[in-house]
Design an enzyme around this catalytic site. Structure first.
Site, mmCIF file in Angstrom:
data_model
loop_
_atom_site.group_PDB
_atom_site.id
_atom_site.type_symbol
_atom_site.label_atom_id
_atom_site.label_comp_id
_atom_site.label_asym_id
_atom_site.label_seq_id
_atom_site.Cartn_x
_atom_site.Cartn_y
_atom_site.Cartn_z
ATOM 1 N N HIS A 2 -5.024 -0.640 -0.364
ATOM 2 C CA HIS A 2 -5.430 0.705 0.054
ATOM 3 C C HIS A 2 -6.598 1.183 -0.798
ATOM 4 O O HIS A 2 -6.524 1.142 -2.015
ATOM 5 C CB HIS A 2 -4.262 1.691 -0.090
ATOM 6 C CG HIS A 2 -3.221 1.519 0.969
ATOM 7 N ND1 HIS A 2 -2.211 2.433 1.170
ATOM 8 C CD2 HIS A 2 -3.036 0.546 1.890
ATOM 9 C CE1 HIS A 2 -1.452 2.024 2.173
ATOM 10 N NE2 HIS A 2 -1.918 0.874 2.613
ATOM 11 N N TYR B 107 -0.077 12.273 1.551
ATOM 12 C CA TYR B 107 0.701 13.199 0.726
ATOM 13 C C TYR B 107 0.441 14.579 1.329
ATOM 14 O O TYR B 107 -0.666 15.101 1.214
ATOM 15 C CB TYR B 107 0.220 13.181 -0.723
ATOM 16 C CG TYR B 107 0.574 11.922 -1.498
ATOM 17 C CD1 TYR B 107 -0.191 10.760 -1.388
ATOM 18 C CD2 TYR B 107 1.672 11.903 -2.370
ATOM 19 C CE1 TYR B 107 0.124 9.616 -2.111
ATOM 20 C CE2 TYR B 107 1.995 10.766 -3.102
ATOM 21 C CZ TYR B 107 1.223 9.626 -2.966
ATOM 22 O OH TYR B 107 1.543 8.499 -3.690
ATOM 23 N N PRO C 151 8.440 10.668 -8.527
ATOM 24 C CA PRO C 151 7.750 9.607 -7.778
ATOM 25 C C PRO C 151 6.396 10.010 -7.187
ATOM 26 O O PRO C 151 5.692 9.142 -6.659
ATOM 27 C CB PRO C 151 8.745 9.259 -6.663
ATOM 28 C CG PRO C 151 9.591 10.472 -6.510
ATOM 29 C CD PRO C 151 9.674 11.112 -7.848
ATOM 30 N N LYS D 217 4.048 6.168 -10.352
ATOM 31 C CA LYS D 217 3.744 5.532 -11.639
ATOM 32 C C LYS D 217 4.901 4.733 -12.255
ATOM 33 O O LYS D 217 4.697 4.010 -13.235
ATOM 34 C CB LYS D 217 3.315 6.611 -12.667
ATOM 35 C CG LYS D 217 1.989 7.261 -12.339
ATOM 36 C CD LYS D 217 0.831 6.322 -12.689
ATOM 37 C CE LYS D 217 -0.476 6.758 -12.115
ATOM 38 N NZ LYS D 217 -1.070 5.856 -11.141
ATOM 39 N N TYR E 84 -4.772 7.815 -10.213
ATOM 40 C CA TYR E 84 -3.925 7.181 -9.201
ATOM 41 C C TYR E 84 -4.045 5.658 -9.247
ATOM 42 O O TYR E 84 -3.041 4.946 -9.200
ATOM 43 C CB TYR E 84 -4.277 7.699 -7.793
ATOM 44 C CG TYR E 84 -3.190 7.411 -6.781
ATOM 45 C CD1 TYR E 84 -2.234 8.362 -6.461
ATOM 46 C CD2 TYR E 84 -3.102 6.160 -6.172
ATOM 47 C CE1 TYR E 84 -1.223 8.090 -5.562
ATOM 48 C CE2 TYR E 84 -2.087 5.871 -5.267
ATOM 49 C CZ TYR E 84 -1.153 6.842 -4.972
ATOM 50 O OH TYR E 84 -0.133 6.562 -4.082
HETATM 51 C C1 PHB Z 1 6.844 4.605 -1.445
HETATM 52 O O1 PHB Z 1 6.227 3.948 -0.600
HETATM 53 O O2 PHB Z 1 8.065 4.497 -1.580
HETATM 54 C C2 PHB Z 1 6.101 5.556 -2.304
HETATM 55 C C3 PHB Z 1 4.731 5.560 -2.267
HETATM 56 C C4 PHB Z 1 4.022 6.467 -3.057
HETATM 57 C C5 PHB Z 1 4.703 7.339 -3.867
HETATM 58 C C6 PHB Z 1 6.089 7.308 -3.926
HETATM 59 C C7 PHB Z 1 6.794 6.415 -3.141
HETATM 60 O O3 PHB Z 1 4.011 8.235 -4.617
#
Ligand code: PHB
Ligand code: APR
Length: 389
Positions: A72, A200, A292, A296, A384
């Site tokens: 990505h 997000y 989450p 990280k 990130y």
């Molecule tokens: C996930 O795909 O489970 C996932 C991806 C990004 C995040 C948290 C969880 O920030």
């Protein structure tokens, strides 16, 4: 039994440490209280920072990740239905790989077994002794039989609920913690993700995250109460809410499918200092937890064990104690930056039930700023994809 480094816990931290040490010619024995099947099926997050993916290549465990992992080059941020992209490639010239943590664990275990590295699953009654001596020991049971491993060092990679951190005498550790007033209701579904990148989404009904495990498996989360009972949500209710929080085109772009996993995760930030006592070194979730939102957790666990392996290398190859004594300091400098970023992403994106009207206006301005100023977006992107290691 006798080894140089006794490792407790076969999560990403313990397994990666074992392979790192093996490459340096340092012996270890790894013990894990769950079965191999259990740890390989445990669903967790799945974003690999740029350097962590490169480390897996170096360790010879990157082949499946490179084939099946999804590269990505950015993420999208939703602000009440409007989506804006943070382009990692143009901002910091790096990318990340979306690859489930349990897939990483499978690859690490396979490499471990292929290299003949000692690993014992399904042990019980693990305990650690003589931590302030130079010959610490690990005791455990397997099939009702008691065993003892005499070690030079013990690596406590046994996660947040493990036994290593509580084995450090009272008064040594200081714990820093923040509990958030929200959790995530997460699903895995047989459906095409709404975008080829992660979204997000901040929304006035609450945060939502649209992630994936493959081009045909969607991983999505809805902000909920941390005490929420996942079984109270029907699949239809979850899809309807995910569509709303995506934006006006949610109905059109969010494909639904069979939901095959559903669960609630509470969110906390936690750090313990120091991360070592005598000959015991904590790494990964045993020493810290991040919410989450910044993805990280696995990356921090990997960074800790990389620093620990370097410190042990200096001890065994040069007889130097300086690096092992500096382990906590080396790790904490990265950990607190990841804590800061995870806190920032979490508070910027979620709806805080206790927020005042002032807080809400400030939050929208923050989202607008980080998605419209190139300087601010670059800072978000730099964190990130992972700060330099
Ligand atoms: C996930 O795909 O489970 C996932 C991806 C990004 C995040 C948290 C969880 O920030
Ligand atoms: N004896 C042996 N093994 C134990 C014991 C014990 N007493 N207690 C716990 N364990 C094992 C757990 O079963 C688990 O497999 O230690 C392992 C710890 O692994 P993780 O919890 O995955 O922690 P870590 O390796 O630090 O990885 C951190 O995991 O929780 C996620 O988000 C987090 O992505 C991050 C990553």
């Amino acid at each position: 039994m006798r080894t140089q480094v006794g490792i407790i816990g076969a999560g990403p931290a313990g397994l990666t440490l074992s392979l790192l040490l093996r490459r340096l010619g340092i012996e270890s024995i790894l013990i894990e209280n769950r079965s191999r099947q259990y740890v390989e099926a445990r669903i967790r997050a799945g974003v690999l920072e740029h350097w962590a993916a490169a480390l897996y290549d170096e360790l010879g465990v990157g082949a499946r990740m490179r084939k099946e992992g999804l590269v990505h080059e950015g993420i999208e941020i939703g602000i009440n239905g409007e989506r804006r992209r943070i382009d990692f490639k143009s901002l910091v010239n790096k990318d990340i790989i979306v690859y489930g943590q349990h897939e990483v664990v499978k690859d690490l275990i396979q490499a471990q077994l292929a290299q003949g590295a000692p690993i014992e699953f399904e042990v019980s009654d693990t305990s650690v002794h003589g931590l302030d001596s130079d010959k610490p020991t690990i005791r455990f049971k397997k099939n009702e039989e008691s065993h003892e491993i005499a070690c030079d060092f013990i690596a406590g990679c046994d996660g947040f609920h493990g036994i290593c951190r509580p084995s450090i005498p009272a008064g040594v550790l200081t714990e820093y913690e923040r509990i958030y007033p929200f959790g995530w209701l997460g699903i895995l579904s047989e459906s095409t993700p709404p975008s080829h990148e992660l979204i997000y989404s901040h929304h006035e009904r609450g945060f939502a995250l649209y992630s994936m495990r493959s081009p045909t498996i969607t991983r999505a989360y809805l902000q909920c109460d941390p005490a929420e009972d996942a079984s109270r949500w029907s699949d239809e209710e979850i899809w309807a809410e995910l569509k709303r929080r995506l934006g006006p085109d949610g109905d059109k772009i969010l494909k639904t499918g069979r939901v095959f996993e559903k669960g609630v995760t509470a969110m906390r930030s936690f750090v313990t200092e120091p991360m070592q006592y005598g000959r015991l070194f904590l790494a990964g979730d045993a020493a810290h937890i991040v919410p989450p939102t910044g993805a990280k957790g696995m990356n921090l666990a990997t960074a800790d064990v990389l620093f620990l392996s370097r410190a042990l290398e200096a001890f065994y190859k040069k007889g130097s104690k300086e690096e092992i004594e500096g382990y906590t300091k080396r790790c904490l400098s990265r950990i607190w930056k990841a804590q800061r970023f995870s806190y920032f992403m979490t508070t910027m994106l979620h709806l805080d039930p206790t927020a005042s009207d002032f807080d809400r206006k400030r939050q929208i301005a923050e989202l607008d700023y980080y998605t419209s100023s190139e300087a601010a977006a670059r800072s978000l992107a730099e964190n990130y994809v992972g700060l330099p290691i």
